[in-house]
Design a protein around this motif. Sequence first.
Motif, short mmCIF file in Angstrom:
data_model
loop_
_atom_site.label_atom_id
_atom_site.label_comp_id
_atom_site.label_asym_id
_atom_site.label_seq_id
_atom_site.Cartn_x
_atom_site.Cartn_y
_atom_site.Cartn_z
N CYS A 100 1.95 -0.40 10.48
CA CYS A 100 1.33 0.73 9.78
C CYS A 100 0.49 1.53 10.78
CB CYS A 100 0.45 0.18 8.66
SG CYS A 100 -0.52 1.39 7.76
N ARG B 87 0.83 -1.21 0.00
CA ARG B 87 0.00 0.00 0.00
C ARG B 87 0.87 1.26 0.00
NH1 ARG B 87 -5.68 -0.56 0.18
NH2 ARG B 87 -5.30 1.65 0.06
N PRO B 88 0.89 2.01 -1.12
CA PRO B 88 1.71 3.22 -1.16
C PRO B 88 1.17 4.32 -0.25
CG PRO B 88 0.41 3.02 -3.16
CD PRO B 88 0.20 1.76 -2.37
N ASP B 89 -0.11 4.21 0.16
CA ASP B 89 -0.71 5.24 1.01
C ASP B 89 -0.60 4.90 2.49
OD1 ASP B 89 -2.46 3.07 0.66
OD2 ASP B 89 -4.24 4.32 0.89
N ALA B 90 0.17 3.87 2.84
CA ALA B 90 0.34 3.47 4.23
C ALA B 90 1.20 4.48 4.99
CB ALA B 90 0.95 2.08 4.32
N VAL B 91 0.76 4.82 6.19
CA VAL B 91 1.52 5.70 7.07
C VAL B 91 2.52 4.83 7.84
CG1 VAL B 91 1.31 7.27 9.05
CG2 VAL B 91 -0.46 7.26 7.27
N GLY C 254 -10.28 6.25 4.82
CA GLY C 254 -8.96 5.92 5.33
C GLY C 254 -8.95 5.42 6.76
N LEU D 29 -3.95 4.61 6.87
CA LEU D 29 -3.98 4.63 5.40
C LEU D 29 -4.76 5.85 4.96
CD1 LEU D 29 -5.06 1.02 4.33
CD2 LEU D 29 -2.81 2.03 4.08
N ARG D 30 -4.37 6.41 3.85
CA ARG D 30 -5.13 7.55 3.32
C ARG D 30 -6.40 7.07 2.63
NH1 ARG D 30 -0.02 8.21 3.25
NH2 ARG D 30 1.02 10.04 4.07
N GLU D 31 -6.43 5.80 2.21
CA GLU D 31 -7.62 5.20 1.58
C GLU D 31 -7.92 3.89 2.29
OE1 GLU D 31 -7.01 4.75 -2.60
OE2 GLU D 31 -6.25 6.77 -2.83
#
Length: 196
Positions: free
Chosen positions: A60, A25-29, A71, A63-65
């Motif tokens: 993680c 997941r590229p949107d993972a914090v 998210g 997530l943004r999504e």
Amino acid sequence: MMTGMNTEACDPAESAALREIFASRPDAVPPAGPEAVRSFETEHGIVLPEPYRTFVAEICDGLREGPPDYGLLPFAKTPSDWGSDRPERLLAEPFPLTEAWLWEADGDGAALSEQEFDDRVELVFDHGSLVLGTDGCGMYWHLIVTGPQRGHVWLIDENGAIPFGTRSEASLMPGVPGFAGWVTHWAQDRSWFADE
């Protein structure tokens, strides 16, 4: 009542499944780290249930999504639409429910004054849970951190409070209970509700 989850020790299989789901997941914090988790727990007088505790410390922290639609929130945050005029969230106070409660279908609610009913609903929103995120329109996913439902995920909105992952045929949201089960259900792109 739902039981059978180990909320004290992280199951290696659950941790591995969560790592696999979030690895691409590229949107993972990035994870918050063990020190941030321990500090939060000390501040609020709780211990986060596993595997969520390990997830935010090592895998993680949001997530943004999805999941949910808007998210997965970092563990110490509330959604932007939560409202600044809400009462203080008391995470150490036990979450007050052990089974689904639909506000309009509650026979006991009719015996309560409007203020008593509002106070009872407020406890459901603000005691013993972290907000995982929102699906919009006031639909909030909560991870229960104290009380008999510790470790379970609930959907709480303007209509009521429903646990995810109950094992009965008549369940509104069947699935594997707990945070890992909830995330896996989302990752498999399955409907949350039994009749959809």
